[in-house]
Scaffold this motif. Structure first.
Motif, mmCIF file in Angstrom:
data_model
loop_
_atom_site.group_PDB
_atom_site.id
_atom_site.type_symbol
_atom_site.label_atom_id
_atom_site.label_comp_id
_atom_site.label_asym_id
_atom_site.label_seq_id
_atom_site.Cartn_x
_atom_site.Cartn_y
_atom_site.Cartn_z
ATOM 1 N N LYS A 1 -8.489 2.861 -7.023
ATOM 2 C CA LYS A 1 -8.621 4.257 -7.448
ATOM 3 C C LYS A 1 -8.358 4.417 -8.943
ATOM 4 O O LYS A 1 -8.371 5.516 -9.469
ATOM 5 N N HIS A 2 -8.105 3.301 -9.615
ATOM 6 C CA HIS A 2 -7.833 3.307 -11.053
ATOM 7 C C HIS A 2 -8.851 2.410 -11.759
ATOM 8 O O HIS A 2 -8.539 1.302 -12.169
ATOM 9 N N LEU B 1 2.974 -1.083 -8.601
ATOM 10 C CA LEU B 1 1.846 -2.006 -8.439
ATOM 11 C C LEU B 1 1.360 -2.509 -9.796
ATOM 12 O O LEU B 1 1.057 -3.688 -9.953
ATOM 13 N N VAL C 1 2.185 3.642 -7.539
ATOM 14 C CA VAL C 1 1.190 2.979 -8.393
ATOM 15 C C VAL C 1 1.855 2.291 -9.573
ATOM 16 O O VAL C 1 1.449 1.192 -9.963
ATOM 17 N N GLU C 2 2.875 2.876 -10.147
ATOM 18 C CA GLU C 2 3.561 2.272 -11.292
ATOM 19 C C GLU C 2 4.137 0.905 -10.919
ATOM 20 O O GLU C 2 4.092 -0.039 -11.711
ATOM 21 N N LEU D 1 -5.440 -1.053 -6.253
ATOM 22 C CA LEU D 1 -5.592 -0.235 -7.455
ATOM 23 C C LEU D 1 -7.036 0.235 -7.649
ATOM 24 O O LEU D 1 -7.413 0.624 -8.755
ATOM 25 N N SER E 1 0.824 -1.212 0.000
ATOM 26 C CA SER E 1 0.000 0.000 0.000
ATOM 27 C C SER E 1 0.857 1.261 0.000
ATOM 28 O O SER E 1 0.372 2.345 -0.325
#
Length: 196
Positions: A132-133, A61, A58-59, A130, A54
């Motif tokens: 939020k994407h 992940l 993000v990249e 993820l 967490s």
């Protein structure tokens, strides 16, 4: 014939406690408890080596997700019953050997199913990180791919059992065991109907 099945049953029970078997009289022999299917608790070294995903960018992940999905996509396909295997199973093996092969293949199916379940649930945990994407839709591929893979594994197992039972010249499968197989096939058909 009944004696050979009984021998295989007892040998199989000693060979791997995880087998749950039904003998020719319809008696059920329990396998190991469900707790044996639970993954082991992480060790202290596992905890020390673990990374809090967490807190990762993000990249990173997305790269991890791609790596896991690629691994899943490259797993070997389900093997089919080849003519040579059919000949060996039905013509060359004795009753107790045929039943042992069936027991081993059943155990392999259970292990593969458990492994697939653990792999998929581990990978699907990345989607929570993820969330939020919403543009990330590979979860749909993972869900359908793994469901299809599981259904194909079980279907192929029933095909192998059917081939064995249809060509049972040695009468290895007792009428009671055939009933158990038919009940399993009927239950599987019902599950497939619910899925489709």
């Amino acid at each position: 014939m009944a004696r050979s099945f009984r021998t295989v049953t007892h040998v199989s029970l000693l060979w791997a406690v995880a087998f749950a078997l039904v003998d020719e009289s319809g008696r059920y022999y329990a396998g190991s408890p469900m707790q044996d299917l639970v993954p082991p608790e992480p060790s202290e070294s596992d905890r020390e080596a673990s990374v809090d995903l967490s807190k990762q960018p993000v990249e990173k992940l997305f790269r991890l997700l791609y790596y896991e999905l690629s691994r899943e996509d490259q797993r070997p396909r389900q093997k089919h019953l080849q003519l040579y295997e059919f000949q060996v199973l039905t013509q060359e093996l004795k009753c107790h050997q045929q039943l042992q092969v069936i027991s081993q293949e059943s155990a392999e199916l259970a292990d593969e199913s458990n492994s697939l379940h653990l792999n998929v649930t581990g990978t699907s945990g990345l989607y929570w990180l993820l969330h939020k994407h919403p543009e990330e839709h590979s979860w749909a591929w993972l869900l359908t791919h793994c469901s299809d893979k599981m259904f194909r594994k079980v279907q192929q197992h029933f095909v192998r059992l059917l081939a064995f039972a249809a060509e049972d010249k040695q009468h290895c499968i007792s009428p009671s065991f055939r009933t158990v197989l038919m009940n399993a096939a009927t239950t599987w058909k019902r599950l497939i109907g619910d899925y489709n």
